[in-house]
Enzyme design. Structure first.
Site, short mmCIF file in Angstrom:
data_model
loop_
_atom_site.label_atom_id
_atom_site.label_comp_id
_atom_site.label_asym_id
_atom_site.label_seq_id
_atom_site.Cartn_x
_atom_site.Cartn_y
_atom_site.Cartn_z
N MET A 1 0.82 -1.38 -0.01
CA MET A 1 -0.30 0.05 0.13
C MET A 1 0.92 1.17 -0.01
SD MET A 1 -2.87 0.97 -0.20
CE MET A 1 -4.83 0.43 1.15
N TYR B 1 -8.68 6.17 -3.84
CA TYR B 1 -8.54 4.60 -3.95
C TYR B 1 -7.17 4.29 -3.10
CZ TYR B 1 -6.12 5.16 -8.75
OH TYR B 1 -5.57 5.34 -9.75
N GLU B 2 -6.62 3.46 -2.41
CA GLU B 2 -5.02 3.06 -1.83
C GLU B 2 -5.46 4.42 -0.83
OE1 GLU B 2 -3.46 0.95 -2.81
OE2 GLU B 2 -3.78 0.17 -4.62
N GLY B 3 -6.59 4.23 -0.19
CA GLY B 3 -6.65 5.20 1.16
C GLY B 3 -6.99 6.37 0.72
#
Lengths: 592, 592
Positions: free
Chosen positions: B294, B436-438
């Site tokens: 991540m 996305y990705e947090g």
């Protein structure tokens, strides 16, 4: 699917407490309507909006409009909704009684229009543009034009369009090339117009195009533009429509980022000998007529910024209450509205929307005060305020609506990016609002130029004085933090005005460079001022018997949030303005 | 149609002057590559990007991907471009030489990745996700997994995916339900995953899914998550793929606002008995493995924010130079780049993009400094800096990219809203980047929590000290206005840090309420710092023989613009932070 409900309590608060609807009704000789008028009207409109228009919003997005043989076919269901809208008398609400209108205040119409626009922005553009056509004909048309066109436009039996833009003449109307050649009592119009909203459809028997064109001997530039009425079907001498099709056709539809339900047409006039058109106002005075249409439409587009933000807020709020993510220490699951950053986003939406609504309604009420003014001084005063607020309503509200519809998507997380969720549509639809009817840059130039520099800052000074008086009159100790923050913003605006008068007057590039920051600054200030006033009213009413404490306290919280989180932007915008234009102009074209 | 060109001179300036590419090459034992390395690599990559990938960007948007019988068919042309990409060795650029990589610096790869992402964001997600899978396996996998999977992933022969999200477990991974049941040397995986980017396609012989799942006896919450490799086609004992299809299928594709060329899959594991998966790292240690994937992907998404802004800028700039609107007093027509407000928008884009690029490259270089550190102290120092900058890169750069792609549309006026113009695609594509990705909210919590509160503000203090030193060392009198503005921003950040340590430590809702403002503040500050450093380097180099004065002066102008127009936001964000969370938490759920 999101349900839409007009925020009835909010709307009534603004109309009754901030706008002075009672006073407006009184001035207009409508005392008998004042009591409970707004409530009843909004209640009925809300039903039509929620039940008929709102469900068609997604349909418009998915199916859009189509074109066949120069006939535009609107989204299925739109025509039926339009008939219901007319049958209930909604188009004529604030129309001139002389031409069949109901003569109710403009500010009441603006609240009702918020409903149509929240429910279905693309659909609601059709009546919005019609309103612009009505204003132009009513203000500048001769008696025959008024008699022939206004009753049908006011009743909604016909719709209207605004045909300004050409491929090489967007913001720069001076460059427009469409021609109008005199021929007896009319003119033959030819040329191509683009971006014509609701330029054609099958919902009504006739469509009235308002078209800017240039006479053969017209001076160059904007001083050589004239405005014409060009009906889709020609009228007979009594003003009744005939079966004779005018030479004005939609030739294609644009494929757009949003508002798919609103057909955006390329219109071609005069491919077969010239469309028959009738002059509105005087020859070569089209720009003034255009501004009449445009100013009305500009406030209308500001209202759209409010309306779509409200719809997006309702969607995001419902999701935030229902979406479970996260666990408390005791193991219980929580909905995302309990997360502080989600609350921050929701409050940013809620408080900004309240600020927008207050400003949009207050600005629109100025036109009622103009219409009903007791004397010329009062009329002039309200006209000046109306003129000052128009670019702020259009510019600031629509810019802020970008941020708010963005936040509505953000609150949905990954689901926000999926079209079926529905919230992305508001984000796409909203994107046009800072562009059409004059971009943000054009609003900002209008504010800094015509509305500030031209009158030496008098209108701005008057507004700031009123704000100082209003704020100074708030004595509730519970609100002093909000009052102080807003007062600081007023003084930032004072500095901004002084800077404009000192610097921008001599330096067009300084004015151009600072203009958008100036406009945004004034917008946040107006929002903060009206929310602070609202908080003071709410604080006062808390002691009333039977007061809705939840509602009133929420208004105070919203005002405080705006003062804490949004008003600091005023200082940043002032600093940006005061940097001037030197840096912006220093870069050569090749260096970009 | 827009042509895309990598801004070569800008990129090389950042790599050579800000990042210290030479030093990185030296530390990595790559001295022979240092001279002219970046230039040659970027030149080649730029060709592939401009000629092959960029023209497919619109194709991806219009045609998207399709699904038939659980097989995803990517956009026509994408596979051919992918083959060329692999044939030229691009995927392995910074890969570990032990597994076939070329071992070049990560920061060089980030510059090259900017090209792929600017050229075709949707396509470039496939190699981006693969990189995450490589990191996870390389850092946490056992030798067999490394031997079987890394060479094929690094060469690009196979691609990788990240399978985290489930319908009820997005940000909240603790809630995930997918199961992994031990069976000999492997596990049987079952469950449904959503939002799986490039979850299936036909471009490669195999796809390596990295899947989070829960063992039967796993603890509740995030401490019970494990990570598995689940190949689309199973491997034989030598690690060669067989024709045996694993029980892992794409079952549907999402209909999205943007990045249509990137298939976003619903993945179903184990509908027919369970997909065979291999544990990565230890049981129940999946969260740490996930963060390895991540963190890499987060910086990658920050880079996407830069890349799409650059593409949008080039599109808007070309239009602004070519679009004629307006007339000077002498009657000559001008292009809109001559209007101050259009210049303001372009400069906002240009200077912000330079700030983003500087930050993204500088942050990525930290991983090279970690890899090549002479001792543990140096390694720790660079790891801390890397960790601190990651949420700022992801959060701030992607948030700013929303504003910049918005401005690119705005510069186009009405044409910006028409899909055929192409600029609306960047606006739509960019919208996913803050999700996305947090999400932005998650990045902000990471920054204020793990990266500030947890170490008592030490990493932030170190960064602010370095900024103070850098700024204090700039003696050029021509730049003192920029230096002063940036120094003021550093002291605002100091106040912000103090506030976080004093207030947010005791009050989780204060931290949550202030977190996004804090992250944005730190982002603008980092941007201003690096642009001011760039201006100082440019000022110094002006005196060099043969210096490109146009370019160097433009860098100074950009830094000044940023200091004048963007840095004032730092003060506003500080004020918003310091308001704390009381107001945000005061509103009850029913009051919203």
């Amino acid at each position: 699917m999101s349900d839409y409900r007009y925020p009835y309590q909010e709307g009534v608060f603004v109309l009754n407490q901030l706008v002075g609807l009672e006073q407006i009704c009184h001035q207009a000789g409508l005392d008998e309507f004042a009591e409970g008028l707004a409530e009843a009207v909004l209640d009925e409109a809300s039903k039509l909006g929620s039940e008929q228009l709102a469900p068609l919003n997604v349909t418009g997005d998915r199916l859009g409009a189509t074109i066949e043989n120069n006939n535009v076919i609107e989204t299925p269901g739109f025509s039926n909704a339009y008939q219901q809208f007319c049958d209930s008398g909604w188009p004529s609400l604030a129309g001139n009684p002389e031409f069949g209108g109901q003569g109710l205040p403009n500010v009441l119409a603006v609240a009702v229009n918020e409903i149509w626009q929240s429910a279905n922005l693309a659909w609601s553009l059709c009546p919005l543009l019609t309103q612009g056509a009505i204003e132009a004909i009513e203000t500048h048309g001769n008696d025959q034009l008024k008699q022939h066109y206004l009753p049908k436009l006011i009743s909604g039996e016909w719709t209207g369009t605004m045909n300004l833009t050409e491929p090489d003449a967007g913001t720069d109307l001076a460059a427009l090339k469409s021609k109008a050649v005199p021929e007896g009592d009319h003119y033959r119009i030819s040329g191509q117009k683009i971006f014509i909203t609701w330029g054609d459809h099958q919902m009504t028997d006739n469509i009235v195009h308002l078209v800017l064109a240039r006479l053969p001997d017209a001076p160059a530039g904007v001083k050589g533009i004239s405005l014409f009425v060009v009906p889709k079907y020609l009228l007979d001498e009594q003003g009744n429509p005939t079966a004779q099709r005018n030479d004005a056709y939609a030739v294609s539809l644009e494929h757009k980022l949003g508002i798919h339900g609103s057909p955006t047409c390329v219109m071609s006039f005069g491919d077969n000998g010239g469309a028959i058109g009738y002059l509105v106002g005087k020859e070569n005075q089209g720009l003034a007529c255009m501004f009449t249409m445009m100013n009305d439409a500009r406030q209308g587009v500001g209202l759209q910024g409010l309306a779509i933000s409200e719809r997006a807020y309702q969607h995001a709020l419902a999701y935030a209450k229902e979406r479970i993510q996260g666990t408390l220490r005791d193991g219980s699951r929580i909905s995302i509205i309990q997360h502080p950053d989600v609350r921050r986003m929701l409050l940013q939406m809620k408080s900004s929307i309240q600020a927008m609504r207050a400003l949009v309604y207050v600005a629109r009420a100025e036109s009622d005060y103009v219409n009903n003014a007791a004397d010329e001084t009062a009329q002039l005063k309200h006209q000046k305020r109306n003129d000052l607020l128009t670019p702020i309503v259009k510019g600031w509200v629509t810019e802020l609506s970008q941020e708010l519809t963005y936040l509505a998507v953000q609150i949905h997380g990954g689901m926000g990016f999926i079209e079926e969720t529905g919230v992305a549509q508001y984000y796409r639809d909203a994107r046009i609002l800072t562009i059409y009817e004059g971009t943000t840059g054009i609003q900002a130039l209008d504010l800094i130029g015509r509305k500030t520099l031209v009158d030496g800052g008098v209108a701005v000074s008057d507004l700031l004085s009123e704000m100082r008086d209003d704020l100074g009159a708030i004595s509730a100790p519970e609100l002093q933090d909000i009052v102080t923050a807003t007062q600081a913003a007023v003084e930032h605006a004072e500095d901004a005005k002084q800077w404009v008068l000192a610097q921008a007057a001599q330096d067009a590039s300084a004015a151009g460079s600072a203009s958008v920051s100036y406009m945004m600054l004034m917008g946040y200030l107006c929002g903060g001022w009206l929310l602070t006033k609202s908080a003071a009213i709410a604080q006062r009413d808390l002691a009333n018997e039977g007061a809705d404490l939840e509602f009133l306290n929420a208004k105070i919280i919203s005002a405080r949030f705006f003062a804490e989180q949004m008003l600091p932007r005023v200082g940043a915008l002032l600093a940006a303005m005061q940097s001037g234009g030197d840096t912006i102009m220093a870069m050569s074209e090749a260096q970009f």
